[in-house]
Design a protein around this motif. Structure first.
Motif, short mmCIF file in Angstrom:
data_model
loop_
_atom_site.label_atom_id
_atom_site.label_comp_id
_atom_site.label_asym_id
_atom_site.label_seq_id
_atom_site.Cartn_x
_atom_site.Cartn_y
_atom_site.Cartn_z
N HIS B 225 0.83 -1.21 0.00
CA HIS B 225 0.00 0.00 0.00
C HIS B 225 0.87 1.26 0.00
CE1 HIS B 225 -3.55 -2.38 1.94
NE2 HIS B 225 -3.51 -2.54 0.64
N LYS B 228 2.56 1.89 -3.29
CA LYS B 228 1.58 2.34 -4.27
C LYS B 228 1.24 3.81 -4.02
CE LYS B 228 -2.88 1.32 -6.34
NZ LYS B 228 -2.41 1.32 -7.73
N ALA B 229 1.03 4.17 -2.76
CA ALA B 229 0.69 5.54 -2.41
C ALA B 229 1.84 6.47 -2.81
CB ALA B 229 0.40 5.65 -0.92
N SER B 233 0.06 7.88 -6.03
CA SER B 233 -1.00 8.78 -5.58
C SER B 233 -0.64 10.22 -5.92
CB SER B 233 -1.24 8.64 -4.07
OG SER B 233 -0.45 9.55 -3.37
N CYS B 241 0.59 5.35 6.40
CA CYS B 241 -0.20 4.35 5.68
C CYS B 241 -0.22 3.06 6.50
CB CYS B 241 0.43 4.08 4.32
SG CYS B 241 -0.39 2.78 3.40
N TYR B 250 -7.92 -3.30 3.19
CA TYR B 250 -7.46 -2.03 2.65
C TYR B 250 -6.72 -1.25 3.72
CZ TYR B 250 -11.61 -0.09 5.01
OH TYR B 250 -12.55 0.25 5.95
N ILE B 281 -6.87 2.94 0.55
CA ILE B 281 -5.98 2.39 -0.47
C ILE B 281 -6.01 0.86 -0.44
CG2 ILE B 281 -3.98 2.55 1.11
CD1 ILE B 281 -2.30 3.17 -1.44
N SER B 285 -6.44 0.33 -6.13
CA SER B 285 -6.84 1.72 -6.29
C SER B 285 -6.67 2.54 -5.01
CB SER B 285 -8.31 1.78 -6.72
OG SER B 285 -9.10 1.19 -5.71
N ILE B 286 -6.67 3.87 -5.23
CA ILE B 286 -6.62 4.81 -4.12
C ILE B 286 -7.90 5.65 -4.20
CG2 ILE B 286 -5.36 6.74 -3.09
CD1 ILE B 286 -2.85 5.64 -4.53
#
Lengths: 654, 460
Positions: B225, B228-229, B233, B241, B250, B281, B285-286
């Motif tokens: 996560h 990815k962020a 993002s 996070c 999530y 997140i 997807s966010i």
């Protein structure tokens, strides 16, 4: 193509050629021939108020649909203390399972779902485990070290079971010889599975964390019946303390089996010891059959590195008119044909009664690739799904020859790759013999693949717990209060004249203490009390339904009442039957119900001369035996309880 | 020289020396309780000197009471090689470039025999070996800035991190992830918000509540996560996070100034206080929850303000608190004090003389709340007005720990009361919000039918 190949015939032929014998006809020489070897891991829940590492109640259970919350976890393999990954862990990771836990407030706290570290170990449980270890003649450790044992199937939300060794190197007894024990551990019980469909496995957490012990024997059992005998012994020993749970699921065993040249395979979670013989018998022969498959492959291929499977994707038109394939094709699903070169005659090769090598593949597809069964058909189905034309068409598509076989499976797109790997992997394993596995058991004595067999590589010290020292003084205090040994109890009852066929009942219910107490305190022969339990009480239990919970201690009260009221023990049987039906009823009422009247002995004996005369008048067959039986019959009802029946018989004979 | 008797001391060490048995030696031990066989393991330094630890053949560990030992013999030797498998982290063209700073903590860890606890292990190779999915999210570079446990993080580390971040931004990284122990993750979140302002890229702090040596650890998913962020993002803020629910479903992105660790052991321990989280997140997807946030930019500009004053403390008020505690703080030369008061921001009258003394000495005093939720409001009762008159400044809905971080940071720049006040009360990133959304304060209390219903139907 060779149209004459008959899978059913091949199944029977291979069953015969490996020398499979039915368990009822098998002798020790059959087991010696295949080198039967077996050991046990016997699990027993301890009787405690709370769970092992938290304060949730133990022994409270919920229905599948009765839950307050759900939590989801995925498991990842981690390194063991010695820096290795475990094979099972990697397999479970490949399955990409989502694990759902159903929680009920009453039975689950934040500990079970791994959101709170463990509390101190349950002292009551630890003490019971030490007592049972002492009875099992194990060497007790100086310090208990809580260890994490990895379980990635999701049966424990942490991904590991907290477990600890209490003792090593002990001994139990078969009738003929001792069997050595490897170890006894205390551990937390796992979740109960609700369902396992596709990529989702659902568990409930009521049982999770309950204290359990596991007794492990060396693989020293030489035939299936010995395994059961050893298992019964361990279970009786555990129960002799009176500190273990009984009932469904409270005792379960894993049976390790191999044959000569085979590999240890673990049959998991056998709930009844009576299932052990057939399961272990079939497993040994399954391995023997797989060794025959291996030898056959060795004849067909120089080495396995040259062997590869190939596959094609089929289309609906390939199976037009075959109802089986309705609905198997859609946008996200494929039906895949896999050619297994040189496997003709092996897919229908016998493995277990009613099962063939193809089942080994299908079961792995279910567990590893998450394809729910039925998930495949093949070129040697005992009950063919494909027509001869379809078979030929597929062989042609695959460029197969007469010596080959094929598997046809259907799967969602995402699972096709794993399915292909799984099929190929299982076939390659056939070149080596027996894949190390744990297998799930069925009542009919067959097993299916459950997991890859884990090794010692899945142990890791529990960094959340400190070691617990066990002082010698503490151990000696516990030793001083141990019950006597099962083997000594066997011998005592046997020499006292208690029928041996009632021992399973007596020891599985832990009735020895109440038999001895009744006998000693009321001065009644052990044989009388023992056989009363082993026959009369057992009969009542099997034939009547008690209105309330019947307690074995009531048998003691029954004999005490009879003794105090100078009623002979012949009356015990009718009184017990009534008492068993209505455990709350007092003895006076029971006696009234069964129509017992107190009579003086002389009064009954006094009727004998009169009855003798009466017989003379009414006799039909005039023999001495008939005469005595007739008189006995006339007096029996009033005599029962008032005068010992054998004494009465002697008086009639006089 | 290698320690042959790792962790053993006193009588236990003596007996090992007497029988010449080393750690990792395979030994047969005769005792009054019977014979034991296995590999001698190191012992945790904090455990007693009355027992030896062995791994027996079945993989379990046991302890042996040294007083029961009658004889011992080493028959072999096999040292364990505990190493997380390393694999070259693959570079994939087109994926964002993310830098991971290691500070310690439980993101990746291994066993430490010295303390029996887990210690951090960390390298791209190790991370990739443990969480190969990371390679599908970003191109990763890692750098160990230091290795300390969360509780040992402090101003030195905050400043070092701020400077390291600046360097990466100048180099053109797409996002930054900082692996961190969870205990003081929110302190670091606040400190970096103040020290690294106007970042063009996301700066994501991440930890794990279950160490990665456990199969159900939250570390892997948190890392995915966070990467990815950081990589994709468009929220260019300092964020934390961590898990949203305790389930592997999530994560939530929290502002570094509004987040707090609220449970000692739950996975979903981090909660945004006084507001809603920034975004949800998952691996795909966010989903933003807040509409307004600092957007990602293409430039490489960032304002680094690595200031700190170590003479700032906190005073958690309790009924009938004696003024001598405050007196002691004054006498010890503290320059700033964050009060954590009751209700709307209160302390008892007995403290007044000490407060006046502090004010006279020029100590900067700010009021925050034990309730965590809500605003300091000192006009409602006389006591509040009294305190303001005595120099205590209400800090709005700033969280106590954040106020402590901010005052330390502010006093590192100026001692002028008005300047300090301006710095304190001008939010850098919502440490004081001008409004509290009605849906922010949702403290779920079990047992209430509506909540039980929610818990039953939604994965926790």
């Amino acid at each position: 193509m060779d149209q004459k190949f008959n899978p059913q015939e091949n199944y029977l032929k291979t069953k015969e050629s490996i020398g499979y014998v039915d368990i009822n006809k098998a002798t020790q020489s059959d087991y010696d021939r295949i080198g039967f070897m077996s050991g046990l891991e016997v699990h027993q829940q301890l009787l405690t108020d709370e769970k092992l590492f938290c304060h949730c109640p133990a022994g409270v259970f919920n229905d599948n649909e009765d839950f307050d919350a759900e939590v989801i976890r995925h498991m990842r393999p981690t390194l063991s203390e010695l820096g290795e990954y475990d094979g099972t862990a990697l397999m479970e990771f490949r399955t990409r399972k989502t694990i759902v836990y159903r929680l009920k407030n009453e039975t689950t706290c934040t500990y079970e779902v791994d959101d709170t570290p463990p509390f101190h170990i349950n002292k009551q449980a630890l003490e019971e485990a030490i007592e049972i270890s002492l009875l099992s003649k194990l060497n007790i450790v100086g310090e208990v070290h809580i260890t994490r044992k990895q379980y990635l199937d999701g049966s424990i939300p942490t991904g590991f079971q907290r477990t600890a060794i209490i003792g090593v190197e002990g001994e139990i007894y078969l009738k003929s010889r001792p069997i050595r024990l490897i170890q006894l551990s205390i551990e937390e019980d796992s979740c109960r599975e609700i369902s396992d469909i596709g990529h989702t496995r659902i568990y409930k957490t009521d049982r999770l964390g309950m204290p359990l012990i596991e007794t492990v024997t060396y693989p020293e059992f030489k035939n299936p019946y010995e395994v059961k005998e050893g298992c019964d012994y361990i279970r009786f020993l555990n129960r002799s303390t009176g500190k273990v749970r009984t009932g469904m699921g409270a005792g379960r065993q894993d049976v390790n089996v191999s044959c000569r040249g085979g590999h240890r395979v673990e049959i998991k979670g056998v709930a009844h010891t009576k299932w052990i013989p057939k399961l272990s018998h079939n497993e040994a022969f399954r391995q023997w059959a797989l060794l025959a498959v291996r030898d056959e492959l060795a004849k067909r291929f120089a080495d396995k590195t040259s062997w590869t499977a190939s596959h094609v994707f089929t289309k609906p038109a390939d199976f037009e008119g075959n109802l089986h394939f309705d609905g198997l094709f859609d946008d996200n699903r494929k039906v895949v044909a896999v050619l297994l070169p040189g496997f003709r005659g092996l897919l229908s090769h016998f493995t277990q009664p009613g099962k063939t090598f193809a089942n080994e593949i299908s079961e792995r597809l279910k567990v590893i690739a998450c394809l729910d069964q039925p998930n495949m058909t093949h070129s040697e189905d005992l009950y063919p799904i494909l027509t001869d034309e379809e078979q030929e068409r597929i062989f042609k598509m695959l460029n197969g020859s007469e010596s080959d076989a094929f598997v046809l499976f259907d799967a969602p797109d995402d699972d096709v790759k794993m399915a292909l790997e799984t099929i190929s992997e299982r076939c390659l394993m056939a070149f080596d013999g027996i894949p190390p596995e744990t297998r799930k058991s069925f009542e009919d004595g067959t097993t299916i693949f459950e997991r890859v067999l884990p090794g010692a590589d899945r142990m890791y010290p529990d960094t959340d717990s400190a070691p617990i020292p066990l002082s010698s003084e503490y151990i000696e205090t516990l030793r001083a209060n141990l019950p006597t040994e099962i083997i000594d109890r066997y011998r005592e009852l046997k020499s006292a004249g208690v029928a041996e066929d009632s021992f399973t009942y007596i020891f599985s219910k832990n009735l020895y203490p109440i038999i001895i107490k009744t006998s000693a305190e009321l001065d009644i022969p052990i044989s009388l009390v023992g056989n009363f339990f082993g026959q009369t009480v057992k009969y009542a239990e099997n034939h009547f339904t008690s209105a309330d919970d019947f307690d074995y201690n009531q048998v003691y009260s029954l004999f005490k009442y009879l003794k105090e009221n100078k009623i002979t023990y012949d009356l015990a049987k009718p009184v017990l039957f009534e008492l068993y039906l209505h455990p709350k009823m007092d003895f006076d009422s029971i006696l009234r119900t069964i129509g017992f009247k107190k009579r003086r002995k002389e009064e009954i004996i006094g009727q004998i001369p009169f009855l003798k005369e009466k017989f003379e008048q009414e006799k039909r067959v005039d023999t001495q035996e008939n005469k005595e039986n007739w008189i006995m019959g006339q007096l029996r009802k009033t005599a029962l309880g008032n005068i010992n029946l054998s004494e009465l018989k002697t008086l009639i004979e006089a | 020289m290698e320690d042959l008797f790792q962790g053993y001391k006193g009588s236990a060490l003596a007996i090992l020396q007497k029988y010449n048995v080393r750690v990792w030696g395979q030994a047969i031990v005769d005792t009054t309780r019977g014979k034991f066989e296995g590999t001698l393991l190191p012992r945790s330094e904090n455990d007693d000197d009355k027992h030896l630890v062995m791994k027996i053949i079945t993989g379990y560990n046991i302890g042996i009471d040294i007083d029961t030992i009658t004889n011992m013999k080493e028959v072999g030797y096999k040292k364990a090689n505990y190493a997380i498998p390393q694999k070259q982290f693959p570079m994939t063209p087109g994926l964002p470039k993310v830098k991971l700073f290691g500070t310690g903590g439980t993101i990746a860890s291994r066993l430490d025999y010295r303390t029996g606890a887990v210690i951090p292990a960390f390298s791209p190779g190790e991370l990739y070996g443990a969480v190969p999915e990371l390679a599908e999210i970003c191109n990763l570079e890692t750098e160990k800035v230091f290795a300390v446990f969360s509780e040992n993080m402090g101003p030195t580390q905050y400043k070092a991190l701020a400077l390291a971040i600046e360097k990466e931004i100048k180099k053109g990284v797409d996002g930054i992830v900082i692996g961190h122990g969870t205990d003081t993750l929110h302190h670091t979140g606040a400190a970096l918000t103040f020290m690294v302002q106007n970042s063009p890229v996301p700066i994501v702090l991440v930890g794990s509540q279950r160490s990665s040596d456990r199969p159900s650890s939250d570390a892997a998913l948190n890392l995915m996560h966070a990467m990815k962020a950081a990589g994709t993002s468009d929220i260019a803020e300092v964020m934390v996070c961590m898990f949203g629910p305790t389930s592997d479903e999530y994560g939530l992105l929290h502002k570094g100034t509004r987040v707090r660790k609220m449970h000692s052991s739950y996975r979903s321990t981090f909660r945004t206080i006084g507001d809603t989280p920034l975004a949800m997140i998952n691996r795909k997807s966010i989903t933003p929850i807040k509409k307004n946030y600092h957007k990602r930019r293409n430039d490489k500009n960032v304002d680094i303000k690595p200031f700190w004053n170590e003479k700032v403390t906190m005073l958690y008020y309790y009924p009938a608190m004696s003024p001598d505690i405050l007196d002691a703080m004054i006498d010890k030369g503290y320059e700033g004090i964050i009060f954590v008061g009751t209700g709307l921001g209160h302390v008892n009258k007995e403290l007044y003389p000490a407060i006046e003394r502090a004010h006279a000495k020029g100590i900067h005093m700010y009021m925050t709340l034990q309730t965590l939720w809500g605003y300091v409001h000192m006009f409602v009762y006389d006591t509040g007005r009294d305190m303001m008159a005595k120099g205590i400044i209400p800090a709005g809905n700033m969280l106590p720990e954040v106020a402590w971080v901010k005052l330390s940071w502010a006093l590192g720049q100026t001692k002028d009361p008005e300047e300090v006040k301006k710095l304190m009360l001008t939010p850098v990133n919502d440490e004081i919000t001008i409004r509290e959304p009605y849906n922010g304060y949702l403290v779920y209390q079990g047992g209430v039918p509506e909540v039980e219903d929610f818990i039953r139907n939604v994965h926790k």
